[in-house]
Design a protein around this motif. Sequence first.
Motif, PDB file in Angstrom:
ATOM      1  N   ASP A  87       2.527  13.877  -5.312  1.00 53.90           N
ATOM      2  CA  ASP A  87       1.403  13.061  -5.784  1.00 53.90           C
ATOM      3  C   ASP A  87       1.808  12.275  -7.032  1.00 53.90           C
ATOM      4  N   HIS A  88       2.494  12.961  -7.937  1.00 51.00           N
ATOM      5  CA  HIS A  88       2.955  12.336  -9.188  1.00 51.00           C
ATOM      6  C   HIS A  88       3.906  11.177  -8.885  1.00 51.00           C
ATOM      7  N   VAL A  89       4.836  11.407  -7.969  1.00 44.83           N
ATOM      8  CA  VAL A  89       5.785  10.356  -7.587  1.00 44.83           C
ATOM      9  C   VAL A  89       5.067   9.174  -6.955  1.00 44.83           C
ATOM     10  N   ALA A  90       4.141   9.462  -6.037  1.00 42.83           N
ATOM     11  CA  ALA A  90       3.401   8.380  -5.357  1.00 42.83           C
ATOM     12  C   ALA A  90       2.610   7.548  -6.346  1.00 42.83           C
ATOM     13  N   VAL A  92       0.866  -1.182   0.000  1.00 42.33           N
ATOM     14  CA  VAL A  92       0.000   0.000   0.000  1.00 42.33           C
ATOM     15  C   VAL A  92       0.901   1.230   0.000  1.00 42.33           C
ATOM     16  N   VAL A  93       0.810   2.026  -1.051  1.00 33.67           N
ATOM     17  CA  VAL A  93       1.592   3.257  -1.149  1.00 33.67           C
ATOM     18  C   VAL A  93       0.795   4.395  -0.519  1.00 33.67           C
ATOM     19  N   VAL A  94       1.427   5.118   0.389  1.00 36.75           N
ATOM     20  CA  VAL A  94       0.765   6.218   1.102  1.00 36.75           C
ATOM     21  C   VAL A  94       1.508   7.508   0.819  1.00 36.75           C
ATOM     22  N   LYS A  95       0.783   8.509   0.331  1.00 32.26           N
ATOM     23  CA  LYS A  95       1.385   9.835   0.153  1.00 32.26           C
ATOM     24  C   LYS A  95       0.983  10.703   1.334  1.00 32.26           C
ATOM     25  N   TYR A  96       1.991  11.132   2.088  1.00 39.10           N
ATOM     26  CA  TYR A  96       1.775  11.976   3.256  1.00 39.10           C
ATOM     27  C   TYR A  96       1.984  13.426   2.842  1.00 39.10           C
ATOM     28  N   GLY A  97       0.901  14.178   2.764  1.00 38.84           N
ATOM     29  CA  GLY A  97       0.971  15.542   2.258  1.00 38.84           C
ATOM     30  C   GLY A  97       1.579  16.516   3.239  1.00 38.84           C
ATOM     31  N   LYS A 131       2.310  -4.030   3.675  1.00 37.66           N
ATOM     32  CA  LYS A 131       3.612  -3.458   3.354  1.00 37.66           C
ATOM     33  C   LYS A 131       3.445  -1.988   2.939  1.00 37.66           C
ATOM     34  N   PRO A 132       3.608  -1.044   3.887  1.00 41.42           N
ATOM     35  CA  PRO A 132       3.462   0.365   3.522  1.00 41.42           C
ATOM     36  C   PRO A 132       4.717   0.925   2.865  1.00 41.42           C
ATOM     37  N   VAL A 133       4.502   1.742   1.848  1.00 40.24           N
ATOM     38  CA  VAL A 133       5.566   2.517   1.211  1.00 40.24           C
ATOM     39  C   VAL A 133       5.117   3.970   1.273  1.00 40.24           C
ATOM     40  N   VAL A 134       5.931   4.831   1.861  1.00 39.34           N
ATOM     41  CA  VAL A 134       5.530   6.221   2.087  1.00 39.34           C
ATOM     42  C   VAL A 134       6.266   7.166   1.148  1.00 39.34           C
ATOM     43  N   VAL A 135       5.496   8.040   0.501  1.00 43.49           N
ATOM     44  CA  VAL A 135       6.053   9.165  -0.258  1.00 43.49           C
ATOM     45  C   VAL A 135       5.537  10.424   0.423  1.00 43.49           C
TER      46      VAL A 135
END
Length: 293
Positions: free
Chosen positions: A195-198, A26-31, A55-59
């Motif tokens: 956002d684009h990267v995530a 799960v990819v999570v974008k933290y603003g 499995k979290p992945v944070v951007v």
Amino acid sequence: MNSSAQRAEILVEALPYIEAFHGKTVVVKYGGSIGNTDLSNFVRDLILMKYVGIKPVVVHGGGPQIQEYLDTMGIKSDFIAGLRVTSRQVMEVVEMVLVGKINQQIVTSINRHQMKTVGLSGKEGKLIKAKKFDLRKFASKHGMNIPEDTDLGYVGEVQEINPEVIKVLEGKDIIPIIAPIGLSDDGTTYNINADHVAGKIAGALRAAKLILLTNVDGIMDKKGKLISSVTKKQAEKLIKNGTINSGMIPKVMCALEALEEGTEKVHIINGEVKRALILELLTDLGIGTEITL
């Protein structure tokens, strides 16, 4: 039903979601708009996700924090079409804040819970191959009139993601925390919209979910009511008729791109809501807007 029984029911409610997402990315974008005041809540959600087998992945972003540093240093920062004009001097501040400050704050907070994590930018392991942002193409697509000689400087976009870097970390049970800085073939460093990267990372990993944490509840209709679910076709229509506008447009566009590249579902939710990630992932209720193909 007494309070103990209610808590037990909540745990049972989470079981099918734990089963469904166990072992999934799960990819999570933290603003950056959420701010550091909610970092501890966000980190606790990540830790719980990790312990139940997700499995979290944070951007992460950091626009407000970058602006704060630029103001303190007396460096003028202009915007064109909603994008920060990034001179070499501004780029140095951007990299310092994103990689040296925000990224390490998140890593440090996770480490307090004895959970393994690694902070990195897109430059490490050639994770994010970048190229200069195509302003002409962007302006044409969105019907903007921008002078021919306009230059955004070191603003980039993702050309390619190398997912192997993330997969190696996941294989070692490590949470990747990624700053949206990329490197071009000629060695130029670029600042890229988080956002684009995530979205690109979620697509490259074929993630089960991409969750965009922001400071609004999700996509709203013209009466200000939350739209809980939209398809790609419906979202495109809402952009055309102006229902989706302003800063929500790039979020939805990155969501649609992620879906097209293999992400199963995208959610835009309010990261200022306590336990936002857990409410979205592990309960029947859910929050925000879900976007699907």
